[in-house]
Design a protein around this motif. Structure first.
Motif, PDB file in Angstrom:
ATOM      1  N   ALA A 216      64.654  23.433  81.616  1.00 31.83           N
ATOM      2  CA  ALA A 216      65.025  23.274  80.195  1.00 31.83           C
ATOM      3  C   ALA A 216      64.388  24.381  79.353  1.00 31.83           C
ATOM      4  CB  ALA A 216      64.583  21.898  79.696  1.00 31.83           C
ATOM      5  N   LEU A 217      63.132  24.697  79.630  1.00 34.82           N
ATOM      6  CA  LEU A 217      62.459  25.775  78.913  1.00 34.82           C
ATOM      7  C   LEU A 217      63.151  27.113  79.179  1.00 34.82           C
ATOM      8  CD1 LEU A 217      60.126  26.972  77.251  1.00 34.82           C
ATOM      9  CD2 LEU A 217      58.791  27.076  79.379  1.00 34.82           C
ATOM     10  N   PHE A 218      63.515  27.350  80.429  1.00 39.69           N
ATOM     11  CA  PHE A 218      64.185  28.602  80.806  1.00 39.69           C
ATOM     12  C   PHE A 218      65.493  28.771  80.034  1.00 39.69           C
ATOM     13  CE2 PHE A 218      67.281  30.704  83.688  1.00 39.69           C
ATOM     14  CZ  PHE A 218      66.705  31.971  83.711  1.00 39.69           C
ATOM     15  N   LEU A 219      66.303  27.728  79.997  1.00 43.85           N
ATOM     16  CA  LEU A 219      67.580  27.799  79.281  1.00 43.85           C
ATOM     17  C   LEU A 219      67.357  27.957  77.777  1.00 43.85           C
ATOM     18  CD1 LEU A 219      69.585  25.043  81.220  1.00 43.85           C
ATOM     19  CD2 LEU A 219      69.818  27.535  81.418  1.00 43.85           C
ATOM     20  N   HIS A 220      66.363  27.250  77.269  1.00 42.72           N
ATOM     21  CA  HIS A 220      66.054  27.341  75.837  1.00 42.72           C
ATOM     22  C   HIS A 220      65.621  28.763  75.479  1.00 42.72           C
ATOM     23  CE1 HIS A 220      64.971  25.703  71.919  1.00 42.72           C
ATOM     24  NE2 HIS A 220      63.796  26.318  72.002  1.00 42.72           N
ATOM     25  N   MET A 221      64.793  29.367  76.328  1.00 44.18           N
ATOM     26  CA  MET A 221      64.315  30.726  76.057  1.00 44.18           C
ATOM     27  C   MET A 221      65.442  31.745  76.192  1.00 44.18           C
ATOM     28  SD  MET A 221      61.307  30.371  75.047  1.00 44.18           S
ATOM     29  CE  MET A 221      61.052  32.128  74.848  1.00 44.18           C
ATOM     30  N   LEU A 222      66.364  31.524  77.113  1.00 41.32           N
ATOM     31  CA  LEU A 222      67.520  32.415  77.209  1.00 41.32           C
ATOM     32  C   LEU A 222      68.340  32.347  75.925  1.00 41.32           C
ATOM     33  CD1 LEU A 222      68.903  32.049  80.859  1.00 41.32           C
ATOM     34  CD2 LEU A 222      67.573  33.922  79.874  1.00 41.32           C
ATOM     35  N   GLY A 223      68.493  31.134  75.398  1.00 40.64           N
ATOM     36  CA  GLY A 223      69.207  30.972  74.135  1.00 40.64           C
ATOM     37  C   GLY A 223      68.516  31.709  73.000  1.00 40.64           C
ATOM     38  N   ILE A 224      67.172  31.633  72.964  1.00 40.86           N
ATOM     39  CA  ILE A 224      66.425  32.354  71.938  1.00 40.86           C
ATOM     40  C   ILE A 224      66.624  33.858  72.110  1.00 40.86           C
ATOM     41  CG2 ILE A 224      64.086  32.981  71.200  1.00 40.86           C
ATOM     42  CD1 ILE A 224      63.261  30.104  71.592  1.00 40.86           C
ATOM     43  N   GLY A 225      66.567  34.316  73.365  1.00 41.60           N
ATOM     44  CA  GLY A 225      66.742  35.742  73.623  1.00 41.60           C
ATOM     45  C   GLY A 225      68.095  36.261  73.181  1.00 41.60           C
ATOM     46  N   ILE A 226      69.129  35.493  73.460  1.00 38.95           N
ATOM     47  CA  ILE A 226      70.486  35.885  73.043  1.00 38.95           C
ATOM     48  C   ILE A 226      70.595  35.877  71.521  1.00 38.95           C
ATOM     49  CG2 ILE A 226      72.913  35.196  73.074  1.00 38.95           C
ATOM     50  CD1 ILE A 226      72.385  34.105  75.931  1.00 38.95           C
ATOM     51  N   GLY A 227      69.990  34.866  70.897  1.00 40.51           N
ATOM     52  CA  GLY A 227      70.068  34.743  69.443  1.00 40.51           C
ATOM     53  C   GLY A 227      69.302  35.827  68.699  1.00 40.51           C
ATOM     54  N   LEU A 228      68.315  36.441  69.360  1.00 37.00           N
ATOM     55  CA  LEU A 228      67.528  37.477  68.692  1.00 37.00           C
ATOM     56  C   LEU A 228      68.379  38.677  68.287  1.00 37.00           C
ATOM     57  CD1 LEU A 228      64.197  37.538  70.757  1.00 37.00           C
ATOM     58  CD2 LEU A 228      64.530  36.771  68.403  1.00 37.00           C
ATOM     59  N   ARG A 229      69.440  38.930  69.036  1.00 42.30           N
ATOM     60  CA  ARG A 229      70.306  40.073  68.719  1.00 42.30           C
ATOM     61  C   ARG A 229      71.097  39.849  67.435  1.00 42.30           C
ATOM     62  NH1 ARG A 229      73.004  41.944  74.502  1.00 42.30           N
ATOM     63  NH2 ARG A 229      71.028  42.327  75.611  1.00 42.30           N
ATOM     64  N   LYS A 230      71.260  38.589  67.063  1.00 42.61           N
ATOM     65  CA  LYS A 230      72.089  38.269  65.910  1.00 42.61           C
ATOM     66  C   LYS A 230      71.287  37.992  64.653  1.00 42.61           C
ATOM     67  CE  LYS A 230      75.377  36.019  69.084  1.00 42.61           C
ATOM     68  NZ  LYS A 230      76.072  34.754  69.407  1.00 42.61           N
ATOM     69  N   ALA A 244      57.895  36.441  75.298  1.00 43.60           N
ATOM     70  CA  ALA A 244      57.961  35.070  75.802  1.00 43.60           C
ATOM     71  C   ALA A 244      59.159  34.877  76.730  1.00 43.60           C
ATOM     72  CB  ALA A 244      58.030  34.088  74.640  1.00 43.60           C
ATOM     73  N   VAL A 245      60.290  35.451  76.358  1.00 42.42           N
ATOM     74  CA  VAL A 245      61.490  35.350  77.206  1.00 42.42           C
ATOM     75  C   VAL A 245      61.238  36.040  78.548  1.00 42.42           C
ATOM     76  CG1 VAL A 245      63.893  36.054  77.472  1.00 42.42           C
ATOM     77  CG2 VAL A 245      63.094  35.164  75.271  1.00 42.42           C
ATOM     78  N   GLY A 246      60.671  37.246  78.508  1.00 41.53           N
ATOM     79  CA  GLY A 246      60.405  37.980  79.743  1.00 41.53           C
ATOM     80  C   GLY A 246      59.445  37.250  80.658  1.00 41.53           C
ATOM     81  N   LEU A 247      58.382  36.683  80.087  1.00 42.22           N
ATOM     82  CA  LEU A 247      57.415  35.937  80.892  1.00 42.22           C
ATOM     83  C   LEU A 247      58.038  34.675  81.481  1.00 42.22           C
ATOM     84  CD1 LEU A 247      54.202  36.247  78.682  1.00 42.22           C
ATOM     85  CD2 LEU A 247      54.614  37.309  80.902  1.00 42.22           C
ATOM     86  N   THR A 248      58.944  34.040  80.732  1.00 41.29           N
ATOM     87  CA  THR A 248      59.614  32.841  81.240  1.00 41.29           C
ATOM     88  C   THR A 248      60.487  33.176  82.431  1.00 41.29           C
ATOM     89  OG1 THR A 248      59.630  31.867  79.015  1.00 41.29           O
ATOM     90  CG2 THR A 248      61.126  30.920  80.632  1.00 41.29           C
ATOM     91  N   VAL A 249      61.232  34.262  82.341  1.00 39.14           N
ATOM     92  CA  VAL A 249      62.073  34.690  83.469  1.00 39.14           C
ATOM     93  C   VAL A 249      61.195  35.009  84.681  1.00 39.14           C
ATOM     94  CG1 VAL A 249      63.663  36.469  84.301  1.00 39.14           C
ATOM     95  CG2 VAL A 249      63.930  35.541  81.984  1.00 39.14           C
ATOM     96  N   ALA A 250      60.104  35.748  84.452  1.00 41.07           N
ATOM     97  CA  ALA A 250      59.187  36.070  85.542  1.00 41.07           C
ATOM     98  C   ALA A 250      58.595  34.811  86.156  1.00 41.07           C
ATOM     99  CB  ALA A 250      58.070  36.981  85.032  1.00 41.07           C
ATOM    100  N   GLN A 251      58.310  33.826  85.321  1.00 45.19           N
ATOM    101  CA  GLN A 251      57.748  32.556  85.792  1.00 45.19           C
ATOM    102  C   GLN A 251      58.709  31.844  86.739  1.00 45.19           C
ATOM    103  OE1 GLN A 251      55.051  31.074  85.960  1.00 45.19           O
ATOM    104  NE2 GLN A 251      54.918  29.075  84.994  1.00 45.19           N
ATOM    105  N   VAL A 252      59.998  31.831  86.388  1.00 43.84           N
ATOM    106  CA  VAL A 252      60.988  31.174  87.242  1.00 43.84           C
ATOM    107  C   VAL A 252      61.117  31.912  88.571  1.00 43.84           C
ATOM    108  CG1 VAL A 252      63.442  30.615  87.476  1.00 43.84           C
ATOM    109  CG2 VAL A 252      62.258  30.164  85.319  1.00 43.84           C
TER     110      VAL A 252
END
Length: 298
Positions: A216-230, A244-252
């Motif tokens: 859930a955290l991974f998906l939430h952070m991906l959403g934040i990452g996508i939203g940052l562009r807008k 935070a997004v990069g560290l979350t991806v690395a964590q998974v």
């Protein structure tokens, strides 16, 4: 405020190291390396360092001692800086850090005396997470010019991510302390199942809950990452969120490798280090988004 900033960030570094070292102690089963003595170690002020578990637990306690001195110095400096511009806002988390430190020491003694009950171990981890967060916020509030001038929109997503990261860390600690790691093999499913079968004393369910919250955290952070562009956000806040997004991806990725290679200790410690990094990067972002002295738009 420069001295306060230096002390706070140094203390936060020690607190982070203590969390990672604590994970190593937990993973290697070294929590009783000093026996049930506290603050002594095996009945001695300086124990015989001829056993790996004793060395590890002793070093854990030494880092905790150094952290105690640093946090006390941070709190005293914060109190003395209260009359400086921005000093009052930096003093509050500094004093909170000292209170959390005292609580952490008491919990540490109780945890050792009761021979590491899971509830006490997880509470000890939770206080450690709050302590490092308070120290990081102290350092940030003592840093001149770090906060954006304009109010930031929609911090709810950052709060949600921060809460999820905390739950992931705590369930991770519970999974490790309960020995539930090996009960849920395979990735991304648990033993090839969407929901693991009952049995094993409920250990697969503890591990799987940890994974579900992490997903859930991974998906939430991906959403934040996508939203940052807008979104139009201050550059420093964007950088914190991208971190935070990069560290979350690395964590998974590390979690997947860790499970598929049957939980080697090195990968488990790295898993904890990255998870704590995610938590701190989100605390950093949340502190920036809160805009000291500015009104937050919902």
């Amino acid at each position: 405020m420069k001295t306060l900033k230096t002390l706070a960030f140094t203390s936060a570094g020690f607190a982070y190291a203590l969390i990672v070292l604590g994970a190593l102690v937990r993973i290697t089963g070294s929590g009783m390396g000093c026996g049930d003595d506290w603050p002594l170690c095996n009945g001695r002020l300086i124990p015989a360092l001829d056993d790996f578990q004793t060395v590890l637990e002793w070093n854990h306690r030494m880092v905790a001692l150094a952290l105690s001195v640093l946090v006390a110095a941070t709190a005293v400096t914060g109190y003395r800086s209260r009359s400086e511009p921005g000093g009052n806002s930096a003093m509050r988390p500094a004093i909170l850090a000292l209170v959390l430190l005292v609580l952490q020491v008491v919990l540490g003694a109780i945890t050792v005396a009761l021979e590491l009950p899971p509830a006490s171990v997880i509470l000890h981890l939770a206080v450690a997470m709050a302590l490092v967060a308070a120290l990081l916020v102290t350092g940030l509030r003592a840093t001149e010019g770090i906060f954006p001038d304009a109010p930031v929109l929609r911090r709810g997503s950052i709060i949600g991510a921060t809460v999820l990261a905390a739950v992931v860390l705590l369930f991770g600690g519970l999974t490790s302390n309960m020995g539930a790691g090996p009960s849920c093999q395979g990735f991304p499913l648990c033993n090839g199942q969407v929901w693991p079968a009952s049995g094993g004393g409920g250990l697969p369910h503890i591990h799987w809950t940890h994974r579900l919250v992490a997903y859930a955290l991974f998906l939430h952070m991906l959403g934040i990452g996508i939203g940052l562009r807008k979104r139009q956000l201050p550059d420093r806040l964007k950088e914190a969120l991208y971190l935070a997004v990069g560290l979350t991806v690395a964590q998974v990725v590390v979690a997947a490798v860790m499970v598929l290679t049957y939980l080697p200790p090195v990968w488990r410690v790295l898993h904890t280090a990255l998870g704590t990094g995610v938590w701190l990067s989100l605390i950093y972002a949340l502190c920036l988004a809160s805009c000291r002295g500015e009104r937050m738009i919902a």
